[in-house]
Scaffold this motif. Structure first.
Motif, PDB file in Angstrom:
ATOM      1  N   ALA A 117     -26.387  32.910  58.474  1.00  0.00           N
ATOM      2  CA  ALA A 117     -25.345  33.908  58.755  1.00  0.00           C
ATOM      3  C   ALA A 117     -25.200  34.875  57.588  1.00  0.00           C
ATOM      4  O   ALA A 117     -25.086  36.095  57.786  1.00  0.00           O
ATOM      5  N   TYR A 118     -25.211  34.353  56.366  1.00  0.00           N
ATOM      6  CA  TYR A 118     -25.050  35.222  55.200  1.00  0.00           C
ATOM      7  C   TYR A 118     -26.255  36.147  55.047  1.00  0.00           C
ATOM      8  O   TYR A 118     -26.113  37.305  54.636  1.00  0.00           O
ATOM      9  N   TYR A 121     -25.678  38.914  57.370  1.00  0.00           N
ATOM     10  CA  TYR A 121     -24.565  39.701  56.828  1.00  0.00           C
ATOM     11  C   TYR A 121     -25.050  40.610  55.703  1.00  0.00           C
ATOM     12  O   TYR A 121     -24.671  41.783  55.627  1.00  0.00           O
ATOM     13  N   ASP A 124     -26.597  43.628  56.823  1.00  0.00           N
ATOM     14  CA  ASP A 124     -25.672  44.426  57.628  1.00  0.00           C
ATOM     15  C   ASP A 124     -25.949  44.278  59.119  1.00  0.00           C
ATOM     16  O   ASP A 124     -25.735  45.202  59.909  1.00  0.00           O
ATOM     17  N   ASN A 125     -26.429  43.096  59.500  1.00  0.00           N
ATOM     18  CA  ASN A 125     -26.674  42.792  60.906  1.00  0.00           C
ATOM     19  C   ASN A 125     -25.540  41.885  61.389  1.00  0.00           C
ATOM     20  O   ASN A 125     -25.699  40.673  61.523  1.00  0.00           O
ATOM     21  N   MET A 126     -24.391  42.468  61.631  1.00  0.00           N
ATOM     22  CA  MET A 126     -23.211  41.688  61.954  1.00  0.00           C
ATOM     23  C   MET A 126     -23.294  40.937  63.289  1.00  0.00           C
ATOM     24  O   MET A 126     -22.788  39.819  63.404  1.00  0.00           O
ATOM     25  N   ALA A 129     -25.101  37.820  62.487  1.00  0.00           N
ATOM     26  CA  ALA A 129     -24.294  37.001  61.577  1.00  0.00           C
ATOM     27  C   ALA A 129     -23.178  36.295  62.346  1.00  0.00           C
ATOM     28  O   ALA A 129     -22.926  35.094  62.146  1.00  0.00           O
ATOM     29  N   GLU A 130     -22.507  37.030  63.214  1.00  0.00           N
ATOM     30  CA  GLU A 130     -21.415  36.441  63.992  1.00  0.00           C
ATOM     31  C   GLU A 130     -21.941  35.389  64.965  1.00  0.00           C
ATOM     32  O   GLU A 130     -21.290  34.357  65.188  1.00  0.00           O
ATOM     33  N   GLU A 166     -15.870  33.494  58.771  1.00  0.00           N
ATOM     34  CA  GLU A 166     -16.111  34.921  58.651  1.00  0.00           C
ATOM     35  C   GLU A 166     -15.334  35.520  57.471  1.00  0.00           C
ATOM     36  O   GLU A 166     -15.857  36.385  56.749  1.00  0.00           O
ATOM     37  N   MET A 169     -17.151  34.533  54.272  1.00  0.00           N
ATOM     38  CA  MET A 169     -18.406  35.268  54.146  1.00  0.00           C
ATOM     39  C   MET A 169     -18.163  36.658  53.565  1.00  0.00           C
ATOM     40  O   MET A 169     -18.974  37.181  52.795  1.00  0.00           O
ATOM     41  N   ASP A 170     -17.023  37.233  53.909  1.00  0.00           N
ATOM     42  CA  ASP A 170     -16.699  38.586  53.475  1.00  0.00           C
ATOM     43  C   ASP A 170     -16.052  38.617  52.093  1.00  0.00           C
ATOM     44  O   ASP A 170     -15.749  39.692  51.581  1.00  0.00           O
ATOM     45  N   THR A 207     -11.387  39.931  62.581  1.00  0.00           N
ATOM     46  CA  THR A 207     -11.238  38.669  61.853  1.00  0.00           C
ATOM     47  C   THR A 207      -9.864  38.569  61.212  1.00  0.00           C
ATOM     48  O   THR A 207      -9.174  37.553  61.334  1.00  0.00           O
TER      49      THR A 207
END
Length: 299
Positions: A117-118, A121, A124-126, A129-130, A166, A169-170, A207
């Motif tokens: 997922a990271y 992320y 920038d492929n959300m 990632a989600e 999420e 991750m951010d 989120t």
């Protein structure tokens, strides 16, 4: 019963009355001494006693059965198992050999189920990632959902786990994005720390909005039930320190599956149903990464 063998018919050693069985075989085959295949045991001993002088007894090593200690055949340890070590063969032929061993985690490479997922992320492929985070949360909550009489609380626990993941991750560097920190963040008593993370996020993001709505639940019983269900689902990890450590490091890089000849051995205790969903998640992530990787090429 018969089969083609050594250029002719061979018959299984008759059951029951051996003398009567041999008479039937002679009648059927048209030979006085038809070829017989038998395993060692009481029936074989009785056959040898009565007919052994008329037969040449030859060992068929290709038909041998072997008995191994379970721990030895699982880990392929010891010199006498050297010929069976596919791992050695793979290494000799240039394969990168990795092991995901959930039966004995001390003999396993690390696999961080949040690393994929990271990676998406970071690129920038959300959407990917989600999806990876949703799959992770589903795998963790699957045992609770499968054993619950009322899956509402398990579903809500999965939602909390998804949005907690999420948020983290951010907010943290890749080396801190792991199961251990996720578990801490999903503890009900850490809500104040979670609010500080949310304060640094875009308040309009889905989120942040969803996590605020969960943290702001007015019904105390509802909130407590959600967190209690989530805590129960995380027990396989919180009560197994070695497993948690394995899931917080990452030696298994999915890009190596695409860029190097790689063999991955999967060893897991199938009697522990709570870990089956983790194995499923591992294969799901392999597939997800390889599909994303291959989409970069036109051919």
């Amino acid at each position: 019963l018969k089969s083609a063998f050594l250029g002719g018919d061979i018959f299984n050693l008759p059951y029951g009355d051996i003398q009567k069985g041999m008479e039937l075989l002679r009648e059927y085959s048209g030979t006085m001494y038809p070829n017989i295949w038998a395993q060692e045991g009481a029936r074989f001993d009785a056959f040898v006693k009565k007919y052994g002088e008329f037969y040449n007894l030859d060992e068929s090593r290709n038909e041998f059965d072997y008995i191994y200690k379970r721990e030895n055949i699982t880990n392929l340890s010891g010199k006498k198992y050297h010929s069976k070590r596919i791992e050695a063969y793979a290494k000799e032929n240039g394969y990168n050999v990795l092991v995901l061993n959930l039966r004995d985690v001390t003999k396993s490479n690390g696999w961080n189920p949040l690393s994929l997922a990271y990676g998406f992320y970071f690129l920038d492929n959300m959407p990917e990632a989600e999806q990876a985070i949703n799959d992770f949360a589903s795998a963790v909550m699957a045992p609770a959902i499968n054993t619950s009489n009322d899956r509402f609380w398990a579903d809500m626990g999965g939602i909390v786990l998804t949005y907690c993941t999420e948020c983290l991750m951010d907010s943290v560097p890749v080396e801190c994005f792991n199961m251990s920190n996720i578990i801490q963040m999903t503890h009900e008593g850490n809500a104040p720390s979670f609010r500080k993370i949310l304060d640094d996020m875009d308040p309009s993001s889905s989120t942040a909005v969803c996590m605020h709505s969960i943290l702001d639940l007015q019904a105390e019983r509802t909130s407590s039930c959600i967190y209690a269900t989530l805590k129960q689902a995380l027990i396989p990890f919180t009560q197994n320190k070695s497993l948690l450590e394995l899931l917080c490091k990452n030696d298994i890089q999915f890009n190596e599956l695409a860029e190097k000849k790689t063999v991955i051995y999967i060893i897991y205790p199938d009697e522990k149903k709570s870990l089956c969903s983790l194995i499923t998640l591992f294969f799901t992530q392999c597939y997800q990464y390889l599909v994303a990787y291959s989409s970069r090429f036109n051919d």
